[in-house]
Motif scaffolding. Structure first.
Motif, short mmCIF file in Angstrom:
data_model
loop_
_atom_site.label_atom_id
_atom_site.label_comp_id
_atom_site.label_asym_id
_atom_site.label_seq_id
_atom_site.Cartn_x
_atom_site.Cartn_y
_atom_site.Cartn_z
N VAL A 1 0.84 -1.19 0.00
CA VAL A 1 0.00 0.00 0.00
C VAL A 1 0.88 1.25 0.00
O VAL A 1 0.62 2.21 -0.73
CB VAL A 1 -0.97 -0.01 1.21
CG1 VAL A 1 -1.65 1.33 1.40
CG2 VAL A 1 -2.01 -1.11 1.04
N LEU A 2 1.95 1.23 0.79
CA LEU A 2 2.88 2.37 0.82
C LEU A 2 3.55 2.56 -0.53
O LEU A 2 3.72 3.69 -1.00
CB LEU A 2 3.92 2.19 1.92
CG LEU A 2 4.96 3.31 2.03
CD1 LEU A 2 4.29 4.65 2.30
CD2 LEU A 2 5.97 2.99 3.11
N ALA A 3 3.92 1.47 -1.19
CA ALA A 3 4.52 1.57 -2.53
C ALA A 3 3.55 2.24 -3.48
O ALA A 3 3.96 3.09 -4.30
CB ALA A 3 4.92 0.19 -3.03
N ASN A 4 2.26 1.93 -3.39
CA ASN A 4 1.26 2.60 -4.22
C ASN A 4 1.16 4.07 -3.87
O ASN A 4 1.04 4.93 -4.74
CB ASN A 4 -0.11 1.94 -4.07
CG ASN A 4 -0.23 0.67 -4.87
OD1 ASN A 4 0.26 0.57 -5.98
ND2 ASN A 4 -0.89 -0.32 -4.30
N ALA A 5 1.20 4.38 -2.58
CA ALA A 5 1.09 5.77 -2.14
C ALA A 5 2.26 6.61 -2.63
O ALA A 5 2.10 7.81 -2.88
CB ALA A 5 1.01 5.84 -0.61
N MET A 6 3.40 6.01 -2.79
CA MET A 6 4.59 6.75 -3.22
C MET A 6 4.78 6.71 -4.74
O MET A 6 5.74 7.26 -5.26
CB MET A 6 5.83 6.19 -2.51
CG MET A 6 5.76 6.27 -0.99
SD MET A 6 5.46 7.93 -0.37
CE MET A 6 7.07 8.65 -0.62
N ALA B 1 5.20 4.23 15.02
CA ALA B 1 5.77 5.56 14.96
C ALA B 1 7.03 5.60 14.10
O ALA B 1 7.26 6.55 13.35
CB ALA B 1 6.07 6.08 16.36
N GLY B 2 7.85 4.56 14.19
CA GLY B 2 9.09 4.53 13.41
C GLY B 2 8.84 4.57 11.91
O GLY B 2 9.52 5.30 11.18
N GLU B 3 7.84 3.82 11.45
CA GLU B 3 7.50 3.82 10.03
C GLU B 3 6.94 5.17 9.59
O GLU B 3 7.24 5.65 8.51
CB GLU B 3 6.50 2.71 9.69
CG GLU B 3 7.06 1.32 9.79
CD GLU B 3 6.92 0.71 11.17
OE1 GLU B 3 7.32 -0.45 11.33
OE2 GLU B 3 6.43 1.37 12.10
N VAL B 4 6.11 5.77 10.45
CA VAL B 4 5.53 7.07 10.12
C VAL B 4 6.63 8.13 10.03
O VAL B 4 6.66 8.94 9.10
CB VAL B 4 4.45 7.48 11.14
CG1 VAL B 4 3.91 8.87 10.84
CG2 VAL B 4 3.31 6.46 11.15
N ILE B 5 7.55 8.10 10.97
CA ILE B 5 8.66 9.07 10.96
C ILE B 5 9.56 8.84 9.75
O ILE B 5 9.98 9.81 9.10
CB ILE B 5 9.43 9.03 12.30
CG1 ILE B 5 8.52 9.58 13.41
CG2 ILE B 5 10.73 9.79 12.21
CD1 ILE B 5 9.05 9.39 14.81
N SER B 6 9.82 7.59 9.40
CA SER B 6 10.61 7.30 8.18
C SER B 6 9.91 7.83 6.94
O SER B 6 10.55 8.39 6.04
CB SER B 6 10.83 5.80 8.05
OG SER B 6 11.66 5.32 9.06
N LEU B 7 8.60 7.64 6.89
CA LEU B 7 7.81 8.16 5.77
C LEU B 7 7.91 9.68 5.69
O LEU B 7 8.12 10.25 4.62
CB LEU B 7 6.35 7.72 5.91
CG LEU B 7 5.35 8.34 4.94
CD1 LEU B 7 5.69 7.99 3.50
CD2 LEU B 7 3.95 7.88 5.29
N LEU B 8 7.76 10.34 6.83
CA LEU B 8 7.87 11.80 6.85
C LEU B 8 9.26 12.27 6.42
O LEU B 8 9.39 13.24 5.67
CB LEU B 8 7.53 12.35 8.24
CG LEU B 8 6.04 12.35 8.57
CD1 LEU B 8 5.83 12.56 10.05
CD2 LEU B 8 5.32 13.41 7.75
N ARG C 1 12.53 14.81 2.31
CA ARG C 1 13.64 14.70 1.36
C ARG C 1 13.17 14.99 -0.06
O ARG C 1 13.79 15.74 -0.80
CB ARG C 1 14.28 13.31 1.44
CG ARG C 1 15.54 13.16 0.59
CD ARG C 1 15.98 11.72 0.45
NE ARG C 1 15.01 10.89 -0.26
CZ ARG C 1 14.80 10.94 -1.59
NH1 ARG C 1 15.45 11.79 -2.33
NH2 ARG C 1 13.91 10.14 -2.14
N GLN C 2 12.02 14.41 -0.44
CA GLN C 2 11.47 14.65 -1.77
C GLN C 2 11.11 16.12 -1.97
O GLN C 2 11.33 16.68 -3.04
CB GLN C 2 10.24 13.77 -2.02
CG GLN C 2 10.55 12.32 -2.22
CD GLN C 2 9.30 11.49 -2.48
OE1 GLN C 2 8.23 12.01 -2.76
NE2 GLN C 2 9.44 10.18 -2.38
N VAL D 1 -0.47 12.79 5.96
CA VAL D 1 0.18 12.10 7.08
C VAL D 1 -0.14 12.81 8.38
O VAL D 1 -0.53 12.20 9.37
CB VAL D 1 1.71 12.00 6.89
CG1 VAL D 1 2.38 11.45 8.14
CG2 VAL D 1 2.05 11.12 5.70
N VAL D 2 -0.01 14.14 8.38
CA VAL D 2 -0.26 14.93 9.60
C VAL D 2 -1.70 14.74 10.06
O VAL D 2 -1.96 14.52 11.25
CB VAL D 2 0.06 16.42 9.37
CG1 VAL D 2 -0.47 17.28 10.49
CG2 VAL D 2 1.56 16.61 9.22
#
Length: 149
Positions: free
Chosen positions: A46-51, A75-82, A87-88, A106-107
């Protein structure tokens, strides 16, 4: 894809090299009935689709919300995503409105997760506050005001 092993959550998700993809939507209740490995693998897909920038911003934000609602996402995954979205945004020099929409999604979604305070601490950290878009900060403060007496 031989590199993608559904039984191994550490394996990379299906990539852009695939000619066909599918979108799968499960409710939060359905996600909670999956085994933890299945939920992790599905969340990564699902994250791959979101990105995926070839999808519409509307579809990407819906997939991002689905990812954040997964019981396997902490939380770790959410922070990595943010971090990745920041970065993007920096690479695009703040000119990619789709990244801004994803950050705002996300927020807004983080207030519905168990990890909201850890993610909020990250968002208000000196490393992040100067680089997130004003629109995202506004959404953050608007939702945070509910918790302030």
């Amino acid at each position: 894809d031989p590199a993608f092993d559904a039984a191994d959550p550490s394996a990379p998700p299906p990539g852009d090299h695939q000619k066909e993809s599918f979108l799968l939507a499960l409710s939060s209740a359905q996600m909670s009935n999956l085994t933890s490995k299945c939920a992790t693998v599905l969340s990564r897909c699902v994250l791959a689709n979101a990105m995926n920038p070839s999808l519409s911003v509307t579809m990407r934000t819906a997939k991002l919300t689905q990812f954040l609602e997964s019981p396997s996402v902490g939380a770790g995954e959410v922070i990595s995503l943010l971090r990745e979205l920041i970065r993007q945004d920096q690479q695009a020099e703040g000119q990619d409105s789709s990244v801004h929409a994803l950050m705002e999604s996300v927020v807004l979604s983080v207030f519905r997760t168990d990890a909201s305070w850890q993610v909020l601490a990250f968002l208000f950290s000196p490393e992040v506050i100067p680089v997130i878009p004003q629109r995202t900060t506004g959404a953050l403060l608007t939702n945070l005001s509910v918790y302030i007496p």
